[in-house]
Design a protein around this motif. Structure first.
Motif, mmCIF file in Angstrom:
data_model
loop_
_atom_site.group_PDB
_atom_site.id
_atom_site.type_symbol
_atom_site.label_atom_id
_atom_site.label_comp_id
_atom_site.label_asym_id
_atom_site.label_seq_id
_atom_site.Cartn_x
_atom_site.Cartn_y
_atom_site.Cartn_z
ATOM 1 N N ARG A 1 0.742 -1.302 0.150
ATOM 2 C CA ARG A 1 -0.041 0.008 0.125
ATOM 3 C C ARG A 1 0.819 0.837 -0.706
ATOM 4 O O ARG A 1 0.396 2.223 -0.323
ATOM 5 N N ARG A 2 1.871 1.529 0.905
ATOM 6 C CA ARG A 2 2.659 2.233 0.942
ATOM 7 C C ARG A 2 3.800 2.804 -0.063
ATOM 8 O O ARG A 2 3.864 3.836 -0.588
ATOM 9 N N PHE A 3 4.866 1.495 -0.744
ATOM 10 C CA PHE A 3 5.176 2.106 -1.171
ATOM 11 C C PHE A 3 5.382 1.016 -3.174
ATOM 12 O O PHE A 3 6.321 1.563 -3.656
ATOM 13 N N ALA A 4 4.301 0.397 -3.144
ATOM 14 C CA ALA A 4 4.065 0.435 -4.683
ATOM 15 C C ALA A 4 3.213 1.462 -5.772
ATOM 16 O O ALA A 4 1.624 1.495 -4.902
ATOM 17 N N PRO A 5 3.068 1.437 -6.658
ATOM 18 C CA PRO A 5 1.987 2.801 -7.197
ATOM 19 C C PRO A 5 0.755 1.920 -7.380
ATOM 20 O O PRO A 5 0.531 0.515 -7.528
ATOM 21 N N ARG A 6 0.051 2.803 -7.355
ATOM 22 C CA ARG A 6 -1.575 1.871 -7.193
ATOM 23 C C ARG A 6 -1.901 1.393 -7.834
ATOM 24 O O ARG A 6 -2.746 0.800 -8.438
ATOM 25 N N PRO A 7 -1.149 2.499 -9.678
ATOM 26 C CA PRO A 7 -1.582 1.211 -10.855
ATOM 27 C C PRO A 7 -1.504 -0.435 -10.865
ATOM 28 O O PRO A 7 -2.291 -1.255 -11.063
ATOM 29 N N ALA A 8 -0.486 -0.265 -11.157
ATOM 30 C CA ALA A 8 0.422 -0.868 -10.228
ATOM 31 C C ALA A 8 -0.453 -2.816 -9.579
ATOM 32 O O ALA A 8 -0.602 -3.531 -10.093
ATOM 33 N N ARG A 9 -0.451 -1.848 -8.383
ATOM 34 C CA ARG A 9 -1.695 -2.373 -7.670
ATOM 35 C C ARG A 9 -2.801 -3.296 -8.200
ATOM 36 O O ARG A 9 -3.515 -4.469 -8.332
ATOM 37 N N ARG A 10 -3.525 -2.209 -8.774
ATOM 38 C CA ARG A 10 -4.985 -2.718 -9.179
ATOM 39 C C ARG A 10 -4.598 -3.656 -10.657
ATOM 40 O O ARG A 10 -5.490 -4.816 -10.712
ATOM 41 N N LEU A 11 -3.772 -3.317 -11.183
ATOM 42 C CA LEU A 11 -3.696 -4.500 -12.315
ATOM 43 C C LEU A 11 -2.921 -5.855 -11.886
ATOM 44 O O LEU A 11 -3.570 -6.852 -11.858
ATOM 45 N N LEU A 12 -2.223 -5.919 -11.028
ATOM 46 C CA LEU A 12 -1.924 -7.091 -9.896
ATOM 47 C C LEU A 12 -3.633 -8.050 -8.674
ATOM 48 O O LEU A 12 -3.054 -9.211 -9.213
ATOM 49 N N ALA A 13 -3.979 -7.219 -8.231
ATOM 50 C CA ALA A 13 -4.988 -7.242 -8.179
ATOM 51 C C ALA A 13 -6.141 -8.156 -9.150
ATOM 52 O O ALA A 13 -6.820 -9.110 -8.872
ATOM 53 N N ARG A 14 -5.580 -7.688 -10.385
ATOM 54 C CA ARG A 14 -6.799 -8.632 -11.444
ATOM 55 C C ARG A 14 -6.334 -9.849 -11.991
ATOM 56 O O ARG A 14 -7.190 -10.842 -12.285
ATOM 57 N N ALA A 15 -5.012 -9.484 -12.287
ATOM 58 C CA ALA A 15 -4.585 -10.281 -12.500
ATOM 59 C C ALA A 15 -4.144 -11.493 -11.607
ATOM 60 O O ALA A 15 -4.774 -12.668 -11.795
ATOM 61 N N LEU A 16 -4.683 -11.946 -9.915
ATOM 62 C CA LEU A 16 -4.697 -12.939 -9.214
ATOM 63 C C LEU A 16 -6.622 -13.194 -9.467
ATOM 64 O O LEU A 16 -6.119 -13.813 -8.872
ATOM 65 N N ALA A 17 -7.489 -12.063 -9.287
ATOM 66 C CA ALA A 17 -8.236 -12.251 -9.216
ATOM 67 C C ALA A 17 -8.614 -13.206 -10.383
ATOM 68 O O ALA A 17 -9.623 -14.004 -10.379
ATOM 69 N N GLU A 18 -8.213 -13.250 -12.013
ATOM 70 C CA GLU A 18 -8.601 -13.861 -12.754
ATOM 71 C C GLU A 18 -7.610 -14.938 -12.565
ATOM 72 O O GLU A 18 -7.546 -16.247 -14.051
ATOM 73 N N ASN A 19 -7.437 -15.264 -11.728
ATOM 74 C CA ASN A 19 -5.865 -16.710 -11.480
ATOM 75 C C ASN A 19 -5.110 -16.317 -12.860
ATOM 76 O O ASN A 19 -4.557 -17.567 -13.698
ATOM 77 N N ARG A 20 -4.476 -15.750 -13.492
ATOM 78 C CA ARG A 20 -3.585 -15.501 -14.641
ATOM 79 C C ARG A 20 -2.735 -16.592 -14.220
ATOM 80 O O ARG A 20 -1.462 -16.292 -12.749
ATOM 81 N N PRO A 21 -1.525 -17.115 -15.228
ATOM 82 C CA PRO A 21 0.144 -17.896 -15.146
ATOM 83 C C PRO A 21 0.527 -16.867 -14.322
ATOM 84 O O PRO A 21 1.446 -15.635 -15.192
ATOM 85 N N GLY A 22 1.718 -17.411 -13.196
ATOM 86 C CA GLY A 22 2.598 -15.955 -13.097
ATOM 87 C C GLY A 22 2.332 -14.892 -11.846
ATOM 88 O O GLY A 22 3.377 -13.800 -11.277
ATOM 89 N N ALA A 23 1.204 -14.347 -11.319
ATOM 90 C CA ALA A 23 0.661 -13.918 -11.075
ATOM 91 C C ALA A 23 0.932 -13.410 -9.804
ATOM 92 O O ALA A 23 1.577 -12.535 -9.222
ATOM 93 N N ALA A 24 0.805 -14.334 -9.128
ATOM 94 C CA ALA A 24 1.938 -14.954 -7.576
ATOM 95 C C ALA A 24 3.603 -13.893 -7.604
ATOM 96 O O ALA A 24 3.183 -13.580 -6.667
ATOM 97 N N ALA A 25 4.309 -15.190 -8.767
ATOM 98 C CA ALA A 25 5.156 -14.418 -9.122
ATOM 99 C C ALA A 25 5.697 -12.508 -8.695
ATOM 100 O O ALA A 25 6.651 -12.028 -8.440
ATOM 101 N N LEU A 26 4.544 -12.301 -9.679
ATOM 102 C CA LEU A 26 4.808 -11.187 -10.089
ATOM 103 C C LEU A 26 4.736 -10.174 -8.528
ATOM 104 O O LEU A 26 5.749 -9.079 -9.326
ATOM 105 N N VAL A 27 3.625 -10.968 -8.023
ATOM 106 C CA VAL A 27 3.088 -10.287 -6.552
ATOM 107 C C VAL A 27 4.297 -9.830 -5.947
ATOM 108 O O VAL A 27 5.070 -9.059 -5.025
ATOM 109 N N GLU A 28 4.601 -10.502 -6.137
ATOM 110 C CA GLU A 28 6.178 -10.993 -4.713
ATOM 111 C C GLU A 28 7.511 -10.254 -5.267
ATOM 112 O O GLU A 28 8.381 -9.555 -4.310
#
Length: 663
Positions: free
Chosen positions: A595-622
């Motif tokens: 929340r504090r140090f990742a850009p908000r647009p990036a967080r939105r994209l990552l949240a959407r990727a997780l919700a859609e179970n896209r391959p590699g989403a978890a690795a990208l979040v890490e």
């Protein structure tokens, strides 16, 4: 009347140099990498092996002969004649044999390696369970043999008392005495303990006593002037209320916590001062702040913990200013008051930054998870939090003296230390303190298993998954240690586990009194321990019978910290001394670090990727979390560097005044 010789060193301190800049900094950093590099490590390792081999030969010496050899060595180090350092290997060999006879502990080569590193002004990175307590004794004895003050800085009063007591037989055998200084001691007892050869204490007690000594009426920083004053007034000797005998050598345990995490926190000697106007105004400011709407009247920047009023907010504040006393109606003063009240509301959470005990706000040290009952926030913040909690407001304090730990530890002529996690901040240790970091290998190979991180869209899903993994380990009989970032989170997880019939032990700022017993039992079969932080706990987690066969201790990192070192401290609690163990991290998209140090647009994209179970989403979040952690560490370093540069600027600007702290 002659002044005691050691009094000449009582107020003498090293003058810290300015931080190098430009090409000088580049060359300085290169030197730091060289001093902490593989060649230095290899040289010390060879010396350590030779010293251990030599110590085995000392077994043939009688106790009387061994004492005589130590006395001769002490004389060499006290006189410090040219070439005395050539006696270092023989001195350490004698001390290794002495440790065997007095404590039943013969140091491993890696412990001797660590002692060599500390003696030569390095910071030794030694893993948990590698015997740092004994390691620190050897350079402490070498320093104390000079007759100058030697302080071993520990994480808390309990460890200071414990280590001084355990190691006392070795110090006595080496011709020295050991003492310790804690928070509850009276001045006479402090003076008696500071007079010992080696003194164990905490950074807070050491700096507080240093400042209190400097505040003594009529104290001169120049020894010759003190002697003249005593010759003119013999009563001055009786009226000298100083407790310390000066600064020379400091050996710091958990050095990253003291020199990095707490570095820019000033220790303040203050006296409470009744100020009814400020107390009443703080209550009014809280009422005004409650009427302001986020987004409409103000915007908060969580990364920098800053709040900015909007035009609508300023207008609202101007209209409400009639409620304030005349002194506080000015635009700048009223904004300062209300911004402080808003900061208390937005950035300070009960159960994280503070707790309420017996009707008082008590600060929690975020890095150690311990309560700090003697500390208060400055500039009205403490009163603003009290007002928010509906408590009686305390009187503000008047500052008598203040100094940051960062500047204080640069006053020592000789500095060394050890910690389990230093390499992430190696550049800062060298840049600020001239401390090269030397990574000491473990005595036995580490077989820790780092399991893949698990990523979730929200914190509720994450906590349910953590509870499930704890339950699974508990049923299998494996002990589990879960690290949380706040007291509230630890209590929440404990409640979830209790609801599933899993008994657990809580170790946080509220339940710190049973600390040693809780940690000692954390490795027993089926044990579940939840801790807010494991830095500086000082007690190893030993595996119970049959636990190693089950896989050893399992560590769960429930949320990453801004400093990766703190996560590594927690993970380092498993797999000590070659034992089995494993660790896993859990991540959610609403973790504070993201929340504090990742850009908000990036967080939105990552949240959407997780919700859609896209391959590699978890690795990208890490990966994003790792980048956020790096950004947090860079910001913290810049803040610490800025504070030090400000200290240097003030020192130059006020040099004509020759302050007592500068000596």
């Amino acid at each position: 009347m002659m002044l005691p010789a050691r009094d000449y060193h009582a107020t003498r301190i090293a003058t810290p140099g300015k931080l190098p800049k430009g090409l000088d900094r580049w060359a300085h950093d290169a030197l730091g990498r060289l001093r902490g590099g593989g060649r230095t490590l290899q040289r010390y390792r060879e010396q350590a092996e030779q010293i251990v081999a030599r110590s085995l030969q000392q077994r043939l010496l009688s106790e009387r002969r061994l004492r005589e050899e130590l006395q001769q060595m002490q004389a060499h180090f006290r006189r410090r004649q040219k070439g005395y350092e050539a006696q270092l290997p023989e001195a350490l060999a004698l001390l290794a044999e002495s440790a065997e006879r007095t404590l039943g502990m013969r140091p491993y080569p890696v412990q001797v390696l660590g002692a060599l590193a500390i003696h030569h002004g390095c910071l030794a990175e030694m893993a948990t369970g590698e015997g740092k307590t004994l390691t620190a004794c050897f350079p402490a004895i070498l320093a104390a043999w000079s007759g100058r003050p030697c302080h071993v800085v520990t994480a808390n009063d309990y460890l200071a008392s414990r280590d001084a007591g355990i190691m006392a037989p070795l110090y006595r055998f080496a011709g020295l005495s050991a003492g310790w200084v804690g928070g509850e001691m009276e001045p006479a007892e402090r003076r008696s303990n500071y007079a010992r050869g080696v003194v164990y204490t905490t950074s807070k007690e050491l700096l507080a006593d240093f400042l209190r000594d400097r505040l003594q009426p009529g104290l001169c920083s120049d020894a010759a002037r003190r002697q003249l004053r005593r010759l003119l007034d013999p009563r001055a000797v009786q009226n000298d209320a100083r407790v310390m005998r000066g600064l020379d050598t400091a050996i710091i345990d958990e050095a990253d916590s003291v020199l990095i995490d707490e570095a820019v926190t000033p220790l303040i000697i203050s006296a409470t001062q009744e100020n009814r106007a400020l107390t009443e105004t703080s209550l009014l400011a809280q009422r005004i702040a409650d009427s302001l709407v986020p987004g409409e009247h103000y915007r908060s920047e969580e990364r920098y913990h800053e709040i900015r009023l909007t035009e609508a907010g300023r207008a609202r504040l101007g209209a409400a200013a009639e409620e304030l006393p005349g002194l506080w109606r000015g635009e700048a003063r009223r904004e300062e008051l209300v911004l402080t009240a808003l900061s208390a509301r937005e950035f300070y959470r009960r159960g994280k930054q503070y707790v309420v005990e017996e009707g008082k706000v008590v600060i929690v040290d975020e890095f150690t998870g311990r309560l700090m009952p003697q500390r208060t926030w400055r500039q009205g913040l403490h009163q603003a939090i009290e007002a928010r909690e509906g408590l009686a407001l305390s009187d503000p304090s008047e500052t008598l003296a203040r100094l940051s730990f960062q500047r204080f530890f640069r006053f020592f002529r000789h500095l060394g230390g050890m910690t389990g996690t230093a390499r992430e901040a190696a550049g800062e240790f060298w840049h600020i303190y001239n401390l090269p970091v030397l990574a000491v290998p473990t005595h036995k190979p580490c077989i820790r298993e780092i399991l893949p991180s698990r990523v979730y869209a929200d914190r509720q899903s994450k906590w349910r998954a953590i509870a499930d993994e704890v339950l699974e380990c508990h049923r299998a009989g494996r002990p589990v240690l879960v690290g949380t970032r706040s007291i509230a989170a630890s209590e929440e997880l404990a409640a979830m586990l209790s609801g599933q019939g899993v008994p657990c032990q809580l170790l946080n700022a509220v339940r710190h009194r049973e600390e040693a017993q809780i940690i000692a039992g954390a490795g027993q079969r089926g044990a579940v321990t939840i801790a807010t932080n494991m830095a500086g706990r000082g007690t190893d987690i030993h595996l119970g019978r049959g636990v190693a066969e089950l896989g050893g201790l399992h560590v769960i990192v429930s949320e990453r910290h801004e400093a990766g070192r703190i996560d590594r401290q927690l993970i380092g609690r498993c797999s000590r001394q070659g034992e089995p163990g494993s660790a896993r991290s859990y991540i959610s998209m609403d973790d504070e670090l993201l929340r504090r140090f990742a850009p908000r647009p990036a967080r939105r994209l990552l949240a959407r990727a997780l919700a859609e179970n896209r391959p590699g989403a978890a690795a990208l979040v890490e990966k994003t979390l790792a980048l956020a952690q790096q950004a947090a560490q860079r910001l913290a370093f810049r803040q610490r560097e800025t504070v030090l540069q400000t200290d240097d600027w003030l020192s130059d600007a006020l040099s004509f005044a020759r302050s007592e702290v500068e000596g």
